[in-house]
Design a protein around this motif. Structure first.
Motif, PDB file in Angstrom:
ATOM      1  N   GLU A 101       0.816  -1.208   0.000  1.00 50.94           N
ATOM      2  CA  GLU A 101       0.000   0.000   0.000  1.00 50.94           C
ATOM      3  C   GLU A 101       0.854   1.263   0.000  1.00 50.94           C
ATOM      4  OE1 GLU A 101      -2.838  -0.094   3.124  1.00 50.94           O
ATOM      5  OE2 GLU A 101      -3.921  -1.823   2.334  1.00 50.94           O
ATOM      6  N   ASP A 102       1.897   1.293   0.815  1.00 48.80           N
ATOM      7  CA  ASP A 102       2.756   2.476   0.852  1.00 48.80           C
ATOM      8  C   ASP A 102       3.407   2.725  -0.501  1.00 48.80           C
ATOM      9  OD1 ASP A 102       2.128   2.890   3.480  1.00 48.80           O
ATOM     10  OD2 ASP A 102       3.939   1.938   4.277  1.00 48.80           O
ATOM     11  N   LEU A 103       3.791   1.650  -1.193  1.00 56.46           N
ATOM     12  CA  LEU A 103       4.393   1.792  -2.519  1.00 56.46           C
ATOM     13  C   LEU A 103       3.385   2.393  -3.499  1.00 56.46           C
ATOM     14  CD1 LEU A 103       6.751   1.156  -4.490  1.00 56.46           C
ATOM     15  CD2 LEU A 103       5.661  -1.059  -4.875  1.00 56.46           C
ATOM     16  N   PHE A 104       2.165   1.932  -3.458  1.00 58.39           N
ATOM     17  CA  PHE A 104       1.152   2.428  -4.386  1.00 58.39           C
ATOM     18  C   PHE A 104       0.917   3.930  -4.210  1.00 58.39           C
ATOM     19  CE2 PHE A 104      -0.920  -2.040  -4.324  1.00 58.39           C
ATOM     20  CZ  PHE A 104      -0.005  -2.477  -5.274  1.00 58.39           C
ATOM     21  N   THR A 105       1.031   4.436  -2.991  1.00 52.54           N
ATOM     22  CA  THR A 105       0.754   5.850  -2.747  1.00 52.54           C
ATOM     23  C   THR A 105       1.896   6.749  -3.189  1.00 52.54           C
ATOM     24  OG1 THR A 105       1.632   5.732  -0.489  1.00 52.54           O
ATOM     25  CG2 THR A 105      -0.724   5.293  -0.778  1.00 52.54           C
ATOM     26  N   THR A 106       3.074   6.189  -3.440  1.00 56.68           N
ATOM     27  CA  THR A 106       4.222   7.021  -3.827  1.00 56.68           C
ATOM     28  C   THR A 106       4.588   6.889  -5.300  1.00 56.68           C
ATOM     29  OG1 THR A 106       5.743   5.248  -3.158  1.00 56.68           O
ATOM     30  CG2 THR A 106       5.198   6.916  -1.503  1.00 56.68           C
ATOM     31  N   MET A 107       4.084   5.862  -5.993  1.00 56.66           N
ATOM     32  CA  MET A 107       4.420   5.680  -7.405  1.00 56.66           C
ATOM     33  C   MET A 107       3.663   6.668  -8.292  1.00 56.66           C
ATOM     34  SD  MET A 107       4.491   1.518  -7.769  1.00 56.66           S
ATOM     35  CE  MET A 107       4.917   1.561  -9.533  1.00 56.66           C
ATOM     36  N   SER A 108       4.246   6.980  -9.430  1.00 52.71           N
ATOM     37  CA  SER A 108       3.592   7.812 -10.434  1.00 52.71           C
ATOM     38  C   SER A 108       3.107   6.918 -11.576  1.00 52.71           C
ATOM     39  CB  SER A 108       4.573   8.859 -10.983  1.00 52.71           C
ATOM     40  OG  SER A 108       5.068   9.668  -9.939  1.00 52.71           O
ATOM     41  N   PRO A 109       2.014   7.309 -12.278  1.00 52.92           N
ATOM     42  CA  PRO A 109       1.548   6.507 -13.416  1.00 52.92           C
ATOM     43  C   PRO A 109       2.657   6.273 -14.433  1.00 52.92           C
ATOM     44  CG  PRO A 109      -0.109   8.115 -12.819  1.00 52.92           C
ATOM     45  CD  PRO A 109       1.108   8.431 -11.984  1.00 52.92           C
ATOM     46  N   GLY A 110       2.807   5.040 -14.868  1.00 48.77           N
ATOM     47  CA  GLY A 110       3.862   4.676 -15.804  1.00 48.77           C
ATOM     48  C   GLY A 110       5.122   4.185 -15.122  1.00 48.77           C
ATOM     49  N   GLN A 111       5.243   4.373 -13.817  1.00 47.09           N
ATOM     50  CA  GLN A 111       6.446   3.961 -13.100  1.00 47.09           C
ATOM     51  C   GLN A 111       6.417   2.458 -12.834  1.00 47.09           C
ATOM     52  OE1 GLN A 111       7.103   6.127  -9.485  1.00 47.09           O
ATOM     53  NE2 GLN A 111       8.931   4.968  -8.932  1.00 47.09           N
ATOM     54  N   ILE A 112       7.598   1.845 -12.926  1.00 43.44           N
ATOM     55  CA  ILE A 112       7.734   0.403 -12.688  1.00 43.44           C
ATOM     56  C   ILE A 112       8.554   0.202 -11.420  1.00 43.44           C
ATOM     57  CG2 ILE A 112       8.777  -1.736 -13.555  1.00 43.44           C
ATOM     58  CD1 ILE A 112       8.057  -0.761 -16.372  1.00 43.44           C
ATOM     59  N   ALA A 113       8.069  -0.663 -10.529  1.00 45.36           N
ATOM     60  CA  ALA A 113       8.764  -0.971  -9.278  1.00 45.36           C
ATOM     61  C   ALA A 113       9.067  -2.458  -9.226  1.00 45.36           C
ATOM     62  CB  ALA A 113       7.904  -0.570  -8.081  1.00 45.36           C
TER      63      ALA A 113
END
Length: 564
Positions: free
Chosen positions: A466-478
């Protein structure tokens, strides 16, 4: 290897004290003067806090000292310097400064280490020794341990039985140690004694004893001499400093007839029994500070010609010391008490020699006293007056609202892989292609899925991300990310979110906003207080010409200018 036992050491600042010219007066605040010594004492080594051109930086620093002087005068006017806490703070402030000054005066400079000494030390460290150690609390325990060894018992078993718990590893096995690791004479034994040799009980700090066994020796790889020489020189210098420090302290012990008060430390040890819970009182007991009568507070633990160290001072030192003794170990408490008492003796000797009157040291002590008074003024006159209105909270919240954004749901692409190397190849290739996770997964024969995750519902499968989802930008790959026993690569496609109202913030978030509002209020009250003091204090003047002659970066008065 450092034994995990609290051993208070007095740090040595070994630079020489030179004669200094009369300091220049830079400002007048009422009857108080701010000199070049005050400026250097306050700012030397902290120039990075004033990242401005030299003239501006010096003026900003001087302005800070003027404000400090205004506030200190007000604190004295309100009687804060007559409180018992002030005298205690002054005494505590003096300890490190005056003990260092005494050592400087005694030895006259840093101990010299020759190039030959450094090279010999480097050669010695080309060999390391496998050793076992016992750290034993008292002489009786040391005797019992040696008797067991002479009777043929294994060293490791004896070490486990007799060593202070937690002081050495299991079996006393400290592994392979290079020279320079232990205190003398143990370090000398480490280098010279044959395999199988066992030492007698060697006195150690804390009224304790160490017994060593040498197991074997082997060559040790080390960096080239040029890369190690500076560090080795520092190690040798520190060892010499420790020897000098102990010599000075022993001389002070004899000169002032320092002696433990009969039964004093044993009394303190018994009184502190509640703080040793649960080991002494059972697992359900909660440690509580015992109460003391005025007579018990005044009881001396150590005495010397012209002074004493009391229970009250020891309790205060135990609360504030960076290295505290184990309260379950009477020898460690004895060592701590004696060390603290000897520091007081060193302060007395430094004052007897007039070292506190040297301009650079006097300026530092003056600054520390002023800081205590300013802090007390802030606590008494600023903090209680700060009040936050609801409109102020909402104003700060509106400015920071984006910090509290709530993610409702995200749409993601995700690929799972059992192999971390394959997952890394997938992530790297997708980033290189500018976000082509699906295409890269297909090329690698991996399955790519799209999922909508309703974050606000905390779905079990995705809760850890959840924390990762709130900091990623559209198009970003983690990724790759460890997930459910495998590896996951995630691409964020879209996110839906909303800005919460003030009422919907959780308690921690509301407290964060409230703390900022309070901080702003305190700063405003503090600034108004300084302005009011500035308006009524006369004379209040800054001598610009004297300030221009002060070098920047700062250096102590009388120190030579660097060649340029």
């Amino acid at each position: 290897m450092r034994l995990r036992v609290t051993v208070p050491l007095i740090a040595l600042a070994m630079a020489g004290i030179g004669c200094a010219p009369e300091p220049t007066v830079l400002a007048r605040v009422g009857d108080d003067l701010i000199t070049t010594d005050d400026l250097v004492a306050a700012g030397e080594g902290l120039e990075r806090n004033y990242p401005f051109p030299a003239d501006t930086a010096k003026r900003r620093l001087l302005d800070d000292l003027v404000r400090r002087a205004l506030l200190e005068r007000q604190a004295r006017a309100l009687g804060y310097d007559r409180e018992p806490g002030y005298a205690l703070a002054v005494a505590r402030t003096e300890l490190p400064y005056l003990t260092d000054a005494l050592f400087k005066d005694e030895v006259g400079g840093a101990p010299k280490v020759s190039d030959d000494e450094v090279r010999a030390f480097y050669r010695q460290r080309g060999t390391e020794t496998h050793a076992r150690l016992m750290y034993i609390a008292d002489a009786g325990g040391a005797r019992n341990a040696l008797e067991a060894l002479r009777a043929g018992e294994d060293f490791g078993a004896v070490a486990d039985r007799h060593s202070v718990p937690g002081s050495v590893p299991s079996g006393g096995d400290v592994g392979y140690l290079p020279p320079g690791t232990l205190m003398d004479p143990l370090d000398d034994y480490l280098r010279t004694k044959p395999a199988g040799w066992v030492s007698e009980a060697v006195p150690a700090p804390g009224h304790a004893f160490i017994v060593m066994q040498v197991l074997d020796r082997r060559p040790r790889e080390q960096p080239a001499f040029a890369a190690e020489s500076t560090q080795l020189r520092d190690m040798l210098s520190q060892r010499k400093q420790r020897v000098l420090a102990q010599r000075i302290l022993e001389n002070l012990r004899r000169q002032y007839h320092v002696r433990p008060s009969p039964g004093g430390t044993q009394f303190l040890f018994q009184k502190l029994t509640p703080l040793r819970a649960p080991s002494f009182l059972g697992p359900d007991a909660r440690p509580t500070m015992p109460s003391f009568t005025d007579e018990e507070y005044a009881r001396p633990l150590v005495e010397w010609d012209g002074g004493r160290y009391t229970v009250r001072e020891a309790l205060d030192d135990l609360q504030t010391a960076s290295q505290r003794p184990m309260l379950s170990m009477l020898p460690q408490i004895q060592e701590f008490v004696e060390s603290q008492a000897l520091q007081r003796v060193a302060v007395s000797e430094a004052r007897r020699r007039g070292l506190h009157l040297k301009p650079d040291l006097a300026a530092r002590l003056k600054g520390r006293r002023a800081e205590w008074l300013v802090n007390r003024l802030y606590e008494r006159q600023v903090v209680p007056r700060a009040r936050v209105e609801d409109w102020q909270l909402r104003q700060i919240f509106e400015r920071r609202q984006r910090e509290f954004v709530v993610t409702d749901e995200v749409r993601i692409r995700h690929v799972a892989a059992a192999d971390s190397a394959l997952a890394e190849s997938l992530a790297a290739g997708s980033r290189a292609a500018g976000g082509g996770l699906a295409q890269r997964a297909q090329a690698l024969g991996l399955r790519c899925e799209e999922t909508t995750v309703r974050v606000a519902q905390h779905p079990p499968r995705w809760s850890e991300l959840e924390d990762l989802f709130t900091t990623m930008s559209p198009g970003q790959i983690a990724g790759p990310l460890p997930h459910r026993g495998g590896w996951l690569v995630v691409e964020l496609l879209a996110r839906r979110e909303h800005l919460p109202t003030w009422e919907r913030l959780d308690g921690l978030q509301q407290r964060s906003v409230a703390e900022e509002a309070l901080s702003q209020q305190r700063e405003a009250i503090f600034a108004a207080l300084i302005d009011s003091l500035r308006a009524v204090t006369r004379p209040l003047a800054v001598h610009e010409e004297g300030l221009k002659r002060v070098p920047w970066p700062l250096r102590p008065a009388g120190a030579p200018a660097s060649a340029s």
